[in-house]
Scaffold this motif. Structure first.
Motif, mmCIF file in Angstrom:
data_model
loop_
_atom_site.group_PDB
_atom_site.id
_atom_site.type_symbol
_atom_site.label_atom_id
_atom_site.label_comp_id
_atom_site.label_asym_id
_atom_site.label_seq_id
_atom_site.Cartn_x
_atom_site.Cartn_y
_atom_site.Cartn_z
ATOM 1 N N CYS A 129 0.962 -1.286 0.037
ATOM 2 C CA CYS A 129 0.021 0.148 0.114
ATOM 3 C C CYS A 129 0.767 1.237 -0.007
ATOM 4 C CB CYS A 129 -0.808 0.122 1.222
ATOM 5 S SG CYS A 129 -2.176 1.462 1.166
ATOM 6 N N GLY A 130 1.136 1.781 -1.135
ATOM 7 C CA GLY A 130 2.079 2.764 -1.250
ATOM 8 C C GLY A 130 3.456 2.493 -1.046
ATOM 9 N N ALA A 131 3.974 3.191 -0.215
ATOM 10 C CA ALA A 131 5.556 2.863 0.369
ATOM 11 C C ALA A 131 5.541 1.764 1.301
ATOM 12 C CB ALA A 131 6.229 4.109 0.925
ATOM 13 N N VAL A 132 4.498 1.327 1.846
ATOM 14 C CA VAL A 132 4.230 0.142 2.842
ATOM 15 C C VAL A 132 4.194 -0.922 2.371
ATOM 16 C CG1 VAL A 132 3.409 -0.528 5.106
ATOM 17 C CG2 VAL A 132 3.498 1.887 4.483
ATOM 18 N N SER A 133 5.000 -1.914 2.633
ATOM 19 C CA SER A 133 4.634 -3.454 2.132
ATOM 20 C C SER A 133 4.847 -4.345 3.281
ATOM 21 C CB SER A 133 5.780 -3.957 1.118
ATOM 22 O OG SER A 133 6.983 -3.983 1.712
ATOM 23 N N PHE A 134 3.918 -5.538 3.289
ATOM 24 C CA PHE A 134 3.791 -6.529 4.346
ATOM 25 C C PHE A 134 4.024 -7.936 3.968
ATOM 26 C CE2 PHE A 134 0.803 -8.958 7.092
ATOM 27 C CZ PHE A 134 1.726 -8.999 8.302
ATOM 28 N N ARG A 164 -6.804 -4.860 5.367
ATOM 29 C CA ARG A 164 -8.253 -4.295 4.551
ATOM 30 C C ARG A 164 -7.775 -2.830 4.177
ATOM 31 N NH1 ARG A 164 -11.562 -5.512 9.809
ATOM 32 N NH2 ARG A 164 -13.208 -4.206 9.108
ATOM 33 N N LYS A 165 -6.716 -2.730 3.356
ATOM 34 C CA LYS A 165 -6.173 -1.417 2.793
ATOM 35 C C LYS A 165 -7.279 -1.129 1.964
ATOM 36 C CE LYS A 165 -3.937 -3.573 -1.237
ATOM 37 N NZ LYS A 165 -2.684 -3.593 -2.003
ATOM 38 N N GLY A 166 -7.444 0.278 1.964
ATOM 39 C CA GLY A 166 -8.484 1.197 1.291
ATOM 40 C C GLY A 166 -9.860 1.081 1.752
ATOM 41 N N VAL A 167 -10.036 0.280 2.859
ATOM 42 C CA VAL A 167 -11.408 0.183 3.575
ATOM 43 C C VAL A 167 -11.333 0.649 4.851
ATOM 44 C CG1 VAL A 167 -12.921 -1.746 4.313
ATOM 45 C CG2 VAL A 167 -11.785 -1.974 2.110
ATOM 46 N N VAL A 168 -12.400 1.291 5.396
ATOM 47 C CA VAL A 168 -12.352 1.794 6.539
ATOM 48 C C VAL A 168 -12.568 0.709 7.518
ATOM 49 C CG1 VAL A 168 -13.516 3.296 8.202
ATOM 50 C CG2 VAL A 168 -13.635 3.953 5.848
ATOM 51 N N VAL A 169 -11.565 0.570 8.625
ATOM 52 C CA VAL A 169 -11.653 -0.159 9.743
ATOM 53 C C VAL A 169 -12.368 0.348 10.774
ATOM 54 C CG1 VAL A 169 -10.284 -1.952 11.051
ATOM 55 C CG2 VAL A 169 -9.498 -1.447 8.668
ATOM 56 N N GLU A 170 -13.477 -0.133 11.382
ATOM 57 C CA GLU A 170 -14.104 0.395 12.420
ATOM 58 C C GLU A 170 -13.277 0.417 13.780
ATOM 59 O OE1 GLU A 170 -16.846 2.099 12.097
ATOM 60 O OE2 GLU A 170 -17.480 1.087 10.015
ATOM 61 N N ARG A 171 -13.385 1.389 14.461
ATOM 62 C CA ARG A 171 -12.594 1.779 15.706
ATOM 63 C C ARG A 171 -12.833 0.744 16.883
ATOM 64 N NH1 ARG A 171 -10.266 5.928 18.041
ATOM 65 N NH2 ARG A 171 -11.017 5.285 19.819
ATOM 66 N N ARG A 196 1.676 7.582 16.250
ATOM 67 C CA ARG A 196 3.030 6.936 16.250
ATOM 68 C C ARG A 196 3.441 6.313 14.795
ATOM 69 N NH1 ARG A 196 2.816 4.525 21.714
ATOM 70 N NH2 ARG A 196 2.727 2.663 20.615
ATOM 71 N N LEU A 197 2.373 5.767 14.168
ATOM 72 C CA LEU A 197 2.542 5.048 13.005
ATOM 73 C C LEU A 197 2.562 6.104 11.822
ATOM 74 C CD1 LEU A 197 -0.169 2.093 13.187
ATOM 75 C CD2 LEU A 197 2.218 1.934 12.887
ATOM 76 N N ARG A 198 1.812 7.289 11.980
ATOM 77 C CA ARG A 198 2.018 8.615 10.995
ATOM 78 C C ARG A 198 3.225 8.872 10.938
ATOM 79 N NH1 ARG A 198 -4.099 10.428 12.870
ATOM 80 N NH2 ARG A 198 -5.314 9.638 10.686
ATOM 81 N N ARG A 199 4.063 9.003 12.177
ATOM 82 C CA ARG A 199 5.185 9.465 12.058
ATOM 83 C C ARG A 199 6.172 8.598 11.499
ATOM 84 N NH1 ARG A 199 3.705 11.353 17.436
ATOM 85 N NH2 ARG A 199 4.675 9.723 18.326
ATOM 86 N N LYS A 200 6.068 7.151 11.309
ATOM 87 C CA LYS A 200 7.041 6.344 10.725
ATOM 88 C C LYS A 200 6.624 6.061 9.275
ATOM 89 C CE LYS A 200 7.849 3.662 15.116
ATOM 90 N NZ LYS A 200 7.758 2.489 15.957
ATOM 91 N N ILE A 201 5.509 6.201 9.079
ATOM 92 C CA ILE A 201 4.781 5.656 7.577
ATOM 93 C C ILE A 201 4.532 6.632 6.777
ATOM 94 C CG2 ILE A 201 4.567 3.524 8.265
ATOM 95 C CD1 ILE A 201 1.568 3.937 7.852
ATOM 96 N N GLY A 202 4.220 8.132 7.273
ATOM 97 C CA GLY A 202 3.695 8.968 6.647
ATOM 98 C C GLY A 202 2.516 9.837 7.229
ATOM 99 N N ARG A 203 2.283 10.944 7.207
ATOM 100 C CA ARG A 203 1.047 11.563 7.881
ATOM 101 C C ARG A 203 -0.184 11.330 7.024
ATOM 102 N NH1 ARG A 203 4.910 15.896 7.886
ATOM 103 N NH2 ARG A 203 4.083 16.509 5.812
ATOM 104 N N ASP A 204 0.043 11.073 5.738
ATOM 105 C CA ASP A 204 -1.323 11.044 4.863
ATOM 106 C C ASP A 204 -1.662 9.566 4.705
ATOM 107 O OD1 ASP A 204 -1.630 13.722 4.783
ATOM 108 O OD2 ASP A 204 -0.513 13.843 2.903
ATOM 109 N N ALA A 205 -0.822 8.601 5.272
ATOM 110 C CA ALA A 205 -0.997 7.221 4.967
ATOM 111 C C ALA A 205 -2.390 6.507 5.773
ATOM 112 C CB ALA A 205 0.224 6.379 5.456
ATOM 113 N N THR A 217 -4.298 4.315 3.171
ATOM 114 C CA THR A 217 -4.208 4.719 1.730
ATOM 115 C C THR A 217 -2.672 4.687 1.386
ATOM 116 O OG1 THR A 217 -3.991 7.118 2.498
ATOM 117 C CG2 THR A 217 -6.435 5.926 2.177
ATOM 118 N N PRO A 218 -2.559 4.714 0.021
ATOM 119 C CA PRO A 218 -1.084 4.916 -0.607
ATOM 120 C C PRO A 218 -0.530 6.273 -0.225
ATOM 121 C CG PRO A 218 -2.553 3.899 -2.256
ATOM 122 C CD PRO A 218 -3.405 4.453 -1.116
ATOM 123 N N SER A 219 0.718 6.352 0.115
ATOM 124 C CA SER A 219 1.083 7.374 0.561
ATOM 125 C C SER A 219 2.550 7.471 0.552
ATOM 126 C CB SER A 219 0.756 8.060 2.181
ATOM 127 O OG SER A 219 1.494 9.121 2.633
#
Length: 223
Positions: A129-134, A164-171, A196-205, A217-219
């Motif tokens: 998903c964008g720059a992130v891979s698993f 579930r990339k691209g899909v909203v995961v409920e809280r 913390r994850l946003r700081r590591k993989i991108g603010r918009d990810a 989302t791809p970022s």
């Protein structure tokens, strides 16, 4: 990834649970078929490990009850019964995989990851998903091809999101599947982990969908 382990051999169950938790799984243990059936019908799990020879309610009966109740979680049967008839009965009851004792815990982990990946609709182990891979087979995250260092809770949140990339995961779904027991401190709240994850993989990810949850989302990488 949240696992329901239904196993009446207490030392074996604890050994399996320790190994799974070391690989960032959240694990609940049921020591008999009655508790296992109730937990599988009332709580959200990504996958279940189910023994056949259980006290109170046999494993095959538990599995049939789950399927009758429309519980779709993948189920791996783990048992000492290695006869062909037992395997056929297990699959007829609704099992997705079968592993006989004795076994290597590494194989169990690989099989569980494969079951969860396929149930999420991913045919191959590598999910991007964008720059992130698993790598769903090894459990390794990368950012732009480099290993990504994550805490256990960060790993669980990101795994839920990328499967579930691209899909909203409920809280509520994220909270249910990520935490093992009480959260304990505010530093481990879902909002803090996402920050913390946003700081590591991108603010918009990771997108916040107000009133619902989060979506990966791809970022590009963080700036």
């Amino acid at each position: 990834m949240k696992v329901l382990l239904v196993e009446d051999d207490a030392p074996l169950a604890e050994m399996i649970a320790r190994a799974l938790r070391a690989e960032n799984f959240a694990v609940d243990i049921a020591a008999d078929g009655l508790d296992g059936q109730h937990m599988g019908e009332t709580e959200a799990y990504d996958v279940a490990v189910l023994d056949l020879g259980l006290p109170k309610v046999p494993g095959a009966t538990v599995l049939r009850a789950w399927r009758k109740a429309a519980r779709q979680l993948p189920v791996l049967i783990l048992t000492a019964r290695d006869g062909w008839t037992e395997k056929v009965d297990g699959f007829k009851a609704g099992a997705d995989d079968y592993l006989t004792k004795p076994f290597r815990v590494e194989e169990l982990i690989m099989r569980l990851r494969a079951l969860v990946r396929r149930s999420a609709g991913h045919a191959t182990p590598r999910i991007e998903c964008g720059a992130v891979s698993f790598d769903a087979q090894t459990g390794v995250f990368e950012l732009d091809g480099l290993p990504l260092k994550l805490t256990a809770l960060e790993w669980r949140v990101l795994e839920c999101l990328i499967l579930r990339k691209g899909v909203v995961v409920e809280r509520g779904d994220l909270t249910e599947k990520v935490y093992q027991g009480d959260v304990g401190t505010d530093s481990n709240s879902l909002e803090v982990i996402v920050a913390r994850l946003r700081r590591k993989i991108g603010r918009d990810a990771i997108e916040t969908v107000r009133g619902r949850g989060y979506r990966l989302t791809p970022s590009g990488p963080p700036r």
